[in-house]
Design an enzyme around this catalytic site. Structure first.
Site, short mmCIF file in Angstrom:
data_model
loop_
_atom_site.label_atom_id
_atom_site.label_comp_id
_atom_site.label_asym_id
_atom_site.label_seq_id
_atom_site.Cartn_x
_atom_site.Cartn_y
_atom_site.Cartn_z
N GLN A 60 0.83 -1.20 0.00
CA GLN A 60 0.00 0.00 0.00
C GLN A 60 0.87 1.26 0.00
O GLN A 60 0.34 2.37 -0.03
CB GLN A 60 -0.91 0.00 1.22
CG GLN A 60 -1.85 -1.21 1.29
CD GLN A 60 -2.58 -1.29 2.62
OE1 GLN A 60 -3.57 -0.61 2.83
NE2 GLN A 60 -2.08 -2.14 3.52
N ASN A 61 2.18 1.08 0.06
CA ASN A 61 3.10 2.21 0.15
C ASN A 61 3.46 2.75 -1.22
O ASN A 61 3.39 2.05 -2.22
CB ASN A 61 4.38 1.78 0.88
CG ASN A 61 4.09 1.29 2.28
OD1 ASN A 61 3.09 1.66 2.88
ND2 ASN A 61 4.96 0.44 2.81
N HIS A 97 -1.24 1.45 -4.49
CA HIS A 97 -1.58 2.87 -4.53
C HIS A 97 -0.62 3.67 -5.41
O HIS A 97 -0.59 4.91 -5.31
CB HIS A 97 -1.59 3.45 -3.11
CG HIS A 97 -2.64 2.84 -2.25
ND1 HIS A 97 -2.51 2.72 -0.87
CD2 HIS A 97 -3.84 2.29 -2.55
CE1 HIS A 97 -3.59 2.13 -0.38
NE2 HIS A 97 -4.41 1.87 -1.38
N CYS A 101 0.59 12.84 -16.47
CA CYS A 101 -0.19 13.97 -16.98
C CYS A 101 -1.66 13.61 -16.88
O CYS A 101 -2.08 12.55 -17.37
CB CYS A 101 0.19 14.29 -18.42
SG CYS A 101 -0.88 15.53 -19.18
N CYS A 128 8.85 -4.58 12.42
CA CYS A 128 8.98 -5.44 11.24
C CYS A 128 10.44 -5.78 10.96
O CYS A 128 10.78 -6.92 10.62
CB CYS A 128 8.37 -4.76 10.02
SG CYS A 128 6.66 -4.22 10.24
#
EC number: 2.3.1.-
Length: 330
Positions: free
Chosen positions: A159-160, A177, A185, A320
């Site tokens: 998700q980073n 993401h 553009c 982690c």
């Protein structure tokens, strides 16, 4: 004597598994200077990591068993894996952006509708980019890259938007993401490297200067409206359209084709490991629901509560970068 690994207490089918940060930016002609306080230096990896209990040997053994039993492991990572690289997140207790102040990230609809909002966004991103782009993978990123190389990791979904998994060498990767290192553009869809845009910013703003108080996630910093008023934003070289980082802003949706692709990878897997995510955002949470529906065992490594704790057969609250390198992927 070999001590057998303890049975993970879970009702799922294990036989199936077996098979005030100060940043200043100044320009004078071609001279560009970025100064970060010692707190925000690259080495201060603990600055944005919430406190957590010491590693439990029993939990480590349970986690090792979870990984050993999986033959097609899917891993989904969130901001919590990158905080140990010095990148702040939004939701970590006491140290995330939401806990530190009332500022909120830019909304997709605001970016699209307003040229002044785009100007403010790019001015802030311009100041923050040298620091953000310099962050490097930590031991957690390297561990997952090694798992892939050794055939343990079936697929990695992040998700980073920081590109740290790519820097660590991960290839079986979906950036859910998008990635801040690419620019799109909005008119013609042309894609350019973010580093090239930084050079265009410099040419357009040879005497512009700004000093920011505070570092936010995703390369953002805090500037006043007065500071950004004279900042010049380049347009697309191909068509003259507005530019946007190739990321999913808050309020936007993930490409349906990408979502379908990840759903297929989840259904192929025999275990799901969530690393460094509270799963509060639905775009990641939905894949945990898919794993639940497929009766795929779920483990979560995250400091603090998550939206899916009750769906996991194993929950670990550890850093982690401390835990993942301890695990033998074979």
């Amino acid at each position: 004597m070999i001590v057998p690994l303890p049975t993970v207490k879970c009702s799922l089918n294990w036989e199936r598994m077996r098979m005030n940060y100060r940043l200043s930016f100044r320009s004078t002609k071609s001279l560009w200077v970025t100064n970060l306080s010692q707190q925000c230096s690259r080495g201060s990896s603990g600055l944005f990591v919430p406190p957590c209990p010491p590693l439990s040997p029993e939990k480590v053994r349970e986690f090792q068993r979870f990984i050993t039993l999986s033959k097609k492991l899917l891993v989904m990572t969130g901001a919590g894996i990158s905080t140990e690289s010095g990148i702040p997140d939004y939701r970590s207790e006491k140290v995330g952006l939401y806990a530190r102040n009332a500022r909120r990230p830019i909304q997709h609809s605001d970016f699209l509708r307003s040229a002044p909002i785009r100007q403010r966004y790019w001015a802030r991103n311009f100041v923050g980019w040298p620091q953000f782009s310099s962050h490097q993978p930590n031991p957690a990123h390297w561990a997952l890259s090694t798992w892939e190389r050794l055939g343990k990791l079936h697929w990695l979904v992040t998700q980073n938007v920081d590109s740290l998994h790519t820097k660590a060498g991960s290839q079986r990767l979906t950036e859910l993401h998008g990635c801040m290192h690419r620019v799109l553009c909005l008119s013609c869809g042309a894609q350019t490297p973010r580093g090239a845009l930084q050079q265009r910013f410099q040419v357009l703003n040879p005497t512009w200067g700004a000093e920011a108080q505070g570092l936010a996630p995703d390369g953002d910093v805090f500037l006043s409206d007065e500071q950004v008023r004279t900042f010049q934003v380049p347009s697309c070289l191909r068509c003259g359209g507005p530019l946007k980082p190739d990321v999913v802003f808050f309020g936007d949706t993930v490409d349906p084709a990408k979502v379908d692709f990840v759903h297929k990878r989840v259904k192929e897997a025999d275990a799901l490991l969530v690393v460094g995510s509270s799963l509060q955002v639905y775009s990641g949470y939905r894949f945990v629901l898919t794993a639940r529906d497929q009766k795929i065992p779920i483990a979560i490594l995250n400091i603090g509560r998550t939206r899916s704790d009750d769906l996991a057969c194993l929950k670990l609250s550890s850093r982690c970068g401390e835990l993942l390198p301890l695990i033998d992927p074979h």
